[in-house]
Scaffold this motif. Sequence first.
Motif, PDB file in Angstrom:
ATOM      1  N   ASP A  76       1.416  -1.416   0.082  1.00 47.17           N
ATOM      2  CA  ASP A  76       0.322  -0.285  -0.087  1.00 47.17           C
ATOM      3  C   ASP A  76       1.274   1.254   0.041  1.00 47.17           C
ATOM      4  OD1 ASP A  76      -2.093  -1.041  -0.711  1.00 47.17           O
ATOM      5  OD2 ASP A  76      -3.152  -0.855   1.889  1.00 47.17           O
ATOM      6  N   TYR A  77       1.654   1.022   0.514  1.00 47.82           N
ATOM      7  CA  TYR A  77       2.820   2.724   0.740  1.00 47.82           C
ATOM      8  C   TYR A  77       3.684   2.609  -0.412  1.00 47.82           C
ATOM      9  CZ  TYR A  77       6.536   5.913   2.123  1.00 47.82           C
ATOM     10  OH  TYR A  77       7.286   6.446   1.940  1.00 47.82           O
ATOM     11  N   ASN A  78       3.588   1.508  -1.066  1.00 45.31           N
ATOM     12  CA  ASN A  78       4.017   2.187  -2.761  1.00 45.31           C
ATOM     13  C   ASN A  78       3.559   1.770  -3.549  1.00 45.31           C
ATOM     14  OD1 ASN A  78       7.331   0.711  -1.534  1.00 45.31           O
ATOM     15  ND2 ASN A  78       6.704  -1.158  -2.058  1.00 45.31           N
ATOM     16  N   ARG A  79       2.110   2.338  -3.384  1.00 45.87           N
ATOM     17  CA  ARG A  79       0.944   2.164  -4.729  1.00 45.87           C
ATOM     18  C   ARG A  79       0.880   3.786  -3.898  1.00 45.87           C
ATOM     19  NH1 ARG A  79      -4.175   1.753  -4.689  1.00 45.87           N
ATOM     20  NH2 ARG A  79      -4.503   0.041  -3.084  1.00 45.87           N
ATOM     21  N   PHE A  80       0.686   3.799  -3.060  1.00 45.71           N
ATOM     22  CA  PHE A  80      -0.527   5.302  -2.561  1.00 45.71           C
ATOM     23  C   PHE A  80       1.757   6.092  -2.387  1.00 45.71           C
ATOM     24  CE2 PHE A  80      -3.374   2.611  -0.514  1.00 45.71           C
ATOM     25  CZ  PHE A  80      -4.136   2.909  -1.608  1.00 45.71           C
ATOM     26  N   ASN A  81       2.707   6.359  -2.180  1.00 50.16           N
ATOM     27  CA  ASN A  81       3.529   7.230  -1.666  1.00 50.16           C
ATOM     28  C   ASN A  81       3.679   7.484  -0.711  1.00 50.16           C
ATOM     29  OD1 ASN A  81       6.227   7.418  -2.373  1.00 50.16           O
ATOM     30  ND2 ASN A  81       5.720   9.618  -2.964  1.00 50.16           N
ATOM     31  N   GLN A  82       2.592   7.158   0.102  1.00 50.44           N
ATOM     32  CA  GLN A  82       2.538   7.219   2.403  1.00 50.44           C
ATOM     33  C   GLN A  82       1.471   6.140   2.369  1.00 50.44           C
ATOM     34  OE1 GLN A  82      -1.368   9.988   0.132  1.00 50.44           O
ATOM     35  NE2 GLN A  82      -0.024  10.994   1.285  1.00 50.44           N
ATOM     36  N   HIS A  83       2.006   6.464   3.710  1.00 54.15           N
ATOM     37  CA  HIS A  83       1.114   5.006   4.831  1.00 54.15           C
ATOM     38  C   HIS A  83      -0.247   5.699   4.526  1.00 54.15           C
ATOM     39  CE1 HIS A  83       5.232   4.389   6.279  1.00 54.15           C
ATOM     40  NE2 HIS A  83       4.699   5.698   6.978  1.00 54.15           N
ATOM     41  N   PRO A  84      -1.442   4.240   4.088  1.00 54.01           N
ATOM     42  CA  PRO A  84      -2.446   3.604   3.681  1.00 54.01           C
ATOM     43  C   PRO A  84      -3.570   4.556   4.337  1.00 54.01           C
ATOM     44  CG  PRO A  84      -1.514   2.300   4.981  1.00 54.01           C
ATOM     45  CD  PRO A  84      -0.243   2.680   4.660  1.00 54.01           C
ATOM     46  N   MET A  85      -3.424   5.346   6.031  1.00 52.34           N
ATOM     47  CA  MET A  85      -4.368   5.439   6.256  1.00 52.34           C
ATOM     48  C   MET A  85      -4.195   7.355   5.920  1.00 52.34           C
ATOM     49  SD  MET A  85      -6.632   3.590   7.901  1.00 52.34           S
ATOM     50  CE  MET A  85      -6.498   2.314   8.964  1.00 52.34           C
ATOM     51  N   ILE A  86      -2.817   7.827   6.079  1.00 48.52           N
ATOM     52  CA  ILE A  86      -2.857   9.277   5.714  1.00 48.52           C
ATOM     53  C   ILE A  86      -3.271   9.490   4.243  1.00 48.52           C
ATOM     54  CG2 ILE A  86      -0.904  10.894   4.889  1.00 48.52           C
ATOM     55  CD1 ILE A  86       0.992   9.742   6.587  1.00 48.52           C
ATOM     56  N   HIS A  87      -3.208   8.662   3.438  1.00 52.94           N
ATOM     57  CA  HIS A  87      -4.211   8.518   1.423  1.00 52.94           C
ATOM     58  C   HIS A  87      -5.317   8.185   1.649  1.00 52.94           C
ATOM     59  CE1 HIS A  87      -3.876   8.316  -1.833  1.00 52.94           C
ATOM     60  NE2 HIS A  87      -4.531   7.203  -2.071  1.00 52.94           N
ATOM     61  N   TYR A  88      -5.923   7.366   3.063  1.00 53.52           N
ATOM     62  CA  TYR A  88      -7.085   7.320   2.942  1.00 53.52           C
ATOM     63  C   TYR A  88      -7.897   8.851   3.488  1.00 53.52           C
ATOM     64  CZ  TYR A  88      -6.837   2.946   2.226  1.00 53.52           C
ATOM     65  OH  TYR A  88      -6.580   1.127   1.726  1.00 53.52           O
ATOM     66  N   GLU A  89      -6.909   9.529   4.508  1.00 51.87           N
ATOM     67  CA  GLU A  89      -7.307  11.142   4.939  1.00 51.87           C
ATOM     68  C   GLU A  89      -7.917  12.210   3.586  1.00 51.87           C
ATOM     69  OE1 GLU A  89      -6.786  13.636   8.801  1.00 51.87           O
ATOM     70  OE2 GLU A  89      -4.799  12.746   7.924  1.00 51.87           O
ATOM     71  N   GLU A  90      -6.226  11.812   3.170  1.00 51.91           N
ATOM     72  CA  GLU A  90      -5.907  13.151   2.283  1.00 51.91           C
ATOM     73  C   GLU A  90      -7.288  12.901   0.733  1.00 51.91           C
ATOM     74  OE1 GLU A  90      -2.139  13.056   0.293  1.00 51.91           O
ATOM     75  OE2 GLU A  90      -1.576  14.145   2.211  1.00 51.91           O
ATOM     76  N   ILE A  91      -7.944  11.277   0.845  1.00 47.76           N
ATOM     77  CA  ILE A  91      -8.420  12.011  -0.787  1.00 47.76           C
ATOM     78  C   ILE A  91      -9.793  11.767  -0.486  1.00 47.76           C
ATOM     79  CG2 ILE A  91      -6.963  10.440  -1.636  1.00 47.76           C
ATOM     80  CD1 ILE A  91      -8.649   8.305  -1.117  1.00 47.76           C
ATOM     81  N   GLY A  92     -10.702  11.386   0.837  1.00 49.68           N
ATOM     82  CA  GLY A  92     -11.517  11.779   1.298  1.00 49.68           C
ATOM     83  C   GLY A  92     -12.150  10.979   1.662  1.00 49.68           C
ATOM     84  N   PHE A  93     -11.421   9.810   2.021  1.00 45.38           N
ATOM     85  CA  PHE A  93     -12.377   8.291   2.411  1.00 45.38           C
ATOM     86  C   PHE A  93     -12.731   8.084   3.441  1.00 45.38           C
ATOM     87  CE2 PHE A  93     -11.481   3.367   3.050  1.00 45.38           C
ATOM     88  CZ  PHE A  93     -12.392   2.850   2.761  1.00 45.38           C
ATOM     89  N   LEU A  94     -11.530   8.355   4.171  1.00 43.87           N
ATOM     90  CA  LEU A  94     -11.528   7.913   5.809  1.00 43.87           C
ATOM     91  C   LEU A  94     -12.738   8.631   6.581  1.00 43.87           C
ATOM     92  CD1 LEU A  94      -9.274   6.134   7.579  1.00 43.87           C
ATOM     93  CD2 LEU A  94      -8.106   7.517   8.354  1.00 43.87           C
ATOM     94  N   GLY A  95     -13.386   8.114   7.159  1.00 41.10           N
ATOM     95  CA  GLY A  95     -13.894   8.786   8.038  1.00 41.10           C
ATOM     96  C   GLY A  95     -14.941   7.864   9.349  1.00 41.10           C
ATOM     97  N   SER A  96     -15.324   8.069   9.893  1.00 39.77           N
ATOM     98  CA  SER A  96     -16.208   7.565  11.257  1.00 39.77           C
ATOM     99  C   SER A  96     -17.048   6.522  10.785  1.00 39.77           C
ATOM    100  CB  SER A  96     -17.059   8.447  11.868  1.00 39.77           C
ATOM    101  OG  SER A  96     -18.442   8.490  11.602  1.00 39.77           O
ATOM    102  N   ASN A  97     -17.492   6.345   9.740  1.00 38.29           N
ATOM    103  CA  ASN A  97     -18.263   5.167   9.090  1.00 38.29           C
ATOM    104  C   ASN A  97     -17.640   3.972   8.448  1.00 38.29           C
ATOM    105  OD1 ASN A  97     -17.879   6.317   6.566  1.00 38.29           O
ATOM    106  ND2 ASN A  97     -20.083   6.398   5.915  1.00 38.29           N
ATOM    107  N   CYS A  98     -16.001   4.284   8.658  1.00 35.82           N
ATOM    108  CA  CYS A  98     -15.716   2.879   8.386  1.00 35.82           C
ATOM    109  C   CYS A  98     -14.945   1.742   8.641  1.00 35.82           C
ATOM    110  CB  CYS A  98     -14.062   3.590   7.660  1.00 35.82           C
ATOM    111  SG  CYS A  98     -13.996   4.826   5.793  1.00 35.82           S
ATOM    112  N   THR A  99     -15.079   1.033   8.734  1.00 35.67           N
ATOM    113  CA  THR A  99     -14.366  -0.260   9.797  1.00 35.67           C
ATOM    114  C   THR A  99     -13.573  -1.154   9.251  1.00 35.67           C
ATOM    115  OG1 THR A  99     -16.381  -0.524  10.408  1.00 35.67           O
ATOM    116  CG2 THR A  99     -14.764  -2.122  11.416  1.00 35.67           C
ATOM    117  N   PHE A 100     -12.418  -1.069   9.313  1.00 36.39           N
ATOM    118  CA  PHE A 100     -11.068  -1.827   9.383  1.00 36.39           C
ATOM    119  C   PHE A 100     -11.085  -3.058   9.411  1.00 36.39           C
ATOM    120  CE2 PHE A 100     -10.656   2.155   7.710  1.00 36.39           C
ATOM    121  CZ  PHE A 100     -10.310   2.730   6.615  1.00 36.39           C
ATOM    122  N   ALA A 101     -10.766  -3.986   8.942  1.00 33.89           N
ATOM    123  CA  ALA A 101     -10.353  -5.445  10.069  1.00 33.89           C
ATOM    124  C   ALA A 101      -8.383  -5.323  10.039  1.00 33.89           C
ATOM    125  CB  ALA A 101     -10.734  -6.731   9.315  1.00 33.89           C
TER     126      ALA A 101
END
Length: 463
Positions: A246-271
């Motif tokens: 994920d880091y190689n694909r995003f060129n950053q850590h995944p949770m940071i990427h998810y926040e930047e693109i507007g995906f990360l939110g309170s209705n996200c459940t990550f296993a």
Amino acid sequence: MPLTEQQLPSKIDLLIRNAVIITMDLKNSVIENGFIAITGNQITNIGQDKSIDLSKYDVKRSIDLHGSIVHPGYIDSHIHLLYQPLRWVQKDGIHASDAMSVHSEYLNNITPEIEELSYQLASLEMAHNGTTCFLEANVIDTNIAASAVEKIGIRAVIGTPGIKDIYEENTYFGPIKFSTNRAFDLIDRELTRNQNKNALVQGAISLHGMGTASDELLLHAKSIADKNNVIINMHQSYAEDDTVSDYNRFNQHPMIHYEEIGFLGSNCTFAHVNFVREEEISPILKSGCSIAWCPLGSMMYGIGGTTEGKHSELYKKGAQISLGSDSANWTTSFDIGNQALIAILTAREKTKRPDALLAEDGLIMATKNGARALGLENKIGSLEIGKKADLIIRKNNLPEMFPQTDPIRSVIYSGKSSIQSVLVDGNFIVDNGKSTLIDENELYYKVNNLKKKYPFYEALFIE
């Protein structure tokens, strides 16, 4: 607050009395000598026996628990129902990636009968161990799954299986491949289940995760979830290799990427989320997302989640940490109480602090944080007026449950074999340790005879 006598319904279907009630309300209150009044599928009152004269009301059934502990049903926020017939067919001690070849052969030959038996067996196992609701990760036929779950009587949240639009060479992700457009078309299919708010099986948005979803698909999933007020469920950062990918694909850590693109939110459940970098802690906390911690899902294959992960530290900082069983061969049993115990003990061992997590923290993760992870915190997860009557009744005749000093520690530390009865929607689905809805022996017989019926299945077993 308990209702007044004037506010109580004229009829009570089930009255539980003389109980020690662990409510898991905002204060995690414990009520000694308590009662719970249930009408239909809801808790209509709760309090101390002496606080109200319930003899004035039409009570259909009353149970005196003689001091037994009652608490909310467990909630499993990450589970795979599909693989019960594969339990212990593989060589002990193999790497997690090596186990997937057996799963591939199994999935390529599976039949509706095997599916149904697996779903029923998994659901029955959960019910026996006190799970009253779960979040499914990836079945094949959701209608077969829903029917099997309903036969056992527990709740479930499921999404369209296998949604992804990125595939890697030499990596097995299942028998179905979707283009991005096809994934868009199918992703909300299970939400029609939510038209019946009282149905045991509800729908959500599911993605496979772990590097298999494009940003376009992630954001589409988020928009659908937001619009329909449901959760998004996906695997994330299970092992170091997919975390690095994920880091190689995003060129950053995944949770940071998810926040930047507007995906990360309170209705996200990550296993899982077994690997978290320091920079990802802030986005996790700010978003209010849920993380389904599966401690045994990491430990069975030596992944490192309990030694390298930050689940307990995140929880202490206010993150929404719940618990999951994962899958047969990735856990010992579908037992969220056991997952809570393992989570507590590994956190203490890792930090060398006996207060790293307490029994109360484990019960929070197993109940109300689980409800939050499924988007059902207003319906289940605690024993409060207006919530669904989903609860566990403990035995009071086991030596490990005495003396009766701390009910929460008794449940988490000593309660492995103490479940007497389990209720969902106010109905007993397990009573005296047995299902009230199916013939358990018939199910066990059918599962054991799969080897005789299907040559491909017999060939999976280690000689």
